[in-house]
Design a protein around this motif. Structure first.
Motif, PDB file in Angstrom:
ATOM      1  N   GLN A  63      -5.998  -2.736  -5.201  1.00  0.00           N
ATOM      2  CA  GLN A  63      -5.602  -2.183  -3.902  1.00  0.00           C
ATOM      3  C   GLN A  63      -4.198  -1.594  -3.967  1.00  0.00           C
ATOM      4  N   HIS A  64      -3.306  -2.298  -4.654  1.00  0.00           N
ATOM      5  CA  HIS A  64      -1.941  -1.784  -4.821  1.00  0.00           C
ATOM      6  C   HIS A  64      -1.966  -0.480  -5.616  1.00  0.00           C
ATOM      7  N   SER A  67      -2.883   2.456  -3.595  1.00  0.00           N
ATOM      8  CA  SER A  67      -1.781   2.937  -2.750  1.00  0.00           C
ATOM      9  C   SER A  67      -0.808   3.808  -3.536  1.00  0.00           C
TER      10      SER A  67
END
Length: 285
Positions: A63-64, A67
Motif C-alpha cells: 500500500q505504501h 502511494s
C-alpha cells in the motif's frame, strides 16, 4: 531500470535475498526487495533455526509503495512459504510490473528429487499457476520435474529437452539448471552441468559448464540473480544464460577450493568482478 526481488531473508547461509540484492545491484540496476519471511539461517543443513512469516506485513508495504507510484521493469520471485504468498505475487505483478516488463519466477520447491519440508502437491499445482503468468521461469531439475509431472527417478539425458518442451506450455522462456550430462572432453569422459533453456526465437538451446562434485546451497539463487542482472542490462537470453552459468560455476569452484562448509553458501564475492566484466563486455557490443 528497476528490479523487485521477492524472497526470504536467511540471515546466515548465503541465499535468497542476501544473494539477489548484491548481485542484481552490482550489475548496475536498482534492486528493491520484498521479504516473504526472515530466518536465522536457511533450512538446508541447519537445525534449530528461527522462522518468522512476514505475510501479515506485506499488504501494508504494498500500500505504501502504491502511494509512491512504484513500477518495476523486472520482478523476480523466489521462496514463497504458502499458497497465500503465491496469490500475493500474482497481485504484485498486476499492480507493480510495467507494461512490457518481465516477470521471472524461481519456483523454489525442492531438490534431489524431493520437495522441501512443508510443501505438497497442492503447493506444486498453485506454483504451476504462478509460472503461467511469468515470462521466464528458472527451476532446477527437480522443480522442473514437479512442474511437468515428470518422474524424477526415470530421468535420462534424453529427458531434458522433453521437460523443457513441457515447461513451455506454462511459460515461454524456461531455463532448467542442474542437468548433468556426460561428454568427451580431450579424449576423456567428463560430467558437465548443463542449463537447458529457450531463446528469444523459441529454439531449445543448452549451455554446459564443468561439473563440480558436491552439494552447494544457494547455487540456484546465484544463477537466477545473475541471469536477471544480465537481462536487466539488456543482454539477450543466450548470452545472459552463459554469463550466469559461468558466474555460478566459478563461484562453486571457489567455494570448493576454499573448503567452505556447503551450508554457508557460495563464495561468489570473489567472482563478482569477472561477472561484471562479462556484463560490460557484452553491453559494449
Amino acid at each position: 531500470m528497476r528490479v523487485l526481488a521477492i524472497n526470504d531473508i536467511s540471515c546466515v547461509g548465503k541465499c535468497s535475498l542476501t544473494v539477489a540484492l548484491p548481485i542484481i545491484s552490482a550489475s548496475g540496476v536498482t534492486c528493491d526487495i520484498l521479504p516473504t519471511a526472515i530466518l536465522s539461517t536457511h533450512t538446508g543443513g541447519f537445525s534449530g533455526y528461527t522462522f518468522r512469516d512476514l505475510s501479515e506485513d506485506i499488504p501494508a508495504i504494498l500500500q505504501h509503495w502504491k502511494s509512491l507510484g512504484l513500477q518495476y521493469d523486472f520482478i523476480i520471485s523466489g521462496y514463497l512459504g504458502s499458497i497465500s504468498q503465491i496469490e500475493m505475487v500474482k497481485s504484485i505483478k498486476k499492480d507493480f510490473l510495467k507494461e512490457g516488463g518481465t516477470m521471472v519466477v524461481d519456483p523454489v520447491m525442492g531438490d534431489n528429487g524431493i520437495l522441501y519440508a512443508h510443501f505438497d502437491q497442492n503447493f506444486v499445482n498453485e506454483m504451476k499457476g504462478l509460472c503461467k503468468i511469468a515470462d521466464v521461469v528458472v527451476p532446477n531439475l527437480t522443480e522442473a520435474c514437479f512442474l511437468t509431472d515428470t518422474p524424477y527417478s526415470s530421468l535420462t539425458e534424453h529427458s531434458y529437452t522433453e521437460i523443457l518442451t513441457k515447461l513451455r506450455r506454462l511459460c515461454p522462456f524456461p531455463s532448467v539448471t542442474g542437468c548433468d550430462e556426460t561428454a568427451e572432453v580431450n579424449g576423456k569422459t567428463r560430467v558437465l552441468s548443463t542449463v537447458y533453456y529457450t531463446d528469444e526465437k523459441g529454439a531449445v538451446r543448452s549451455y554446459s559448464t564443468e561439473k563440480i562434485e558436491g552439494a552447494f546451497h544457494g547455487a540456484g539463487d546465484v544463477y537466477a540473480s545473475a541471469l536477471v542482472g544480465a537481462r536487466a542490462r539488456g543482454i539477450g537470453m543466450e548470452k545472459s544464460v552463459a554469463i550466469a552459468a559461468e558466474f555460478t560455476k566459478n563461484s562453486i569452484k571457489q567455494t570448493a577450493a576454499d573448503k567452505t562448509e556447503a551450508r554457508y553458501g557460495l563464495n561468489s564475492e570473489s567472482q563478482m568482478y569477472a561477472y561484471l566484466q562479462a556484463l560490460d563486455k557484452e553491453c559494449r557490443k
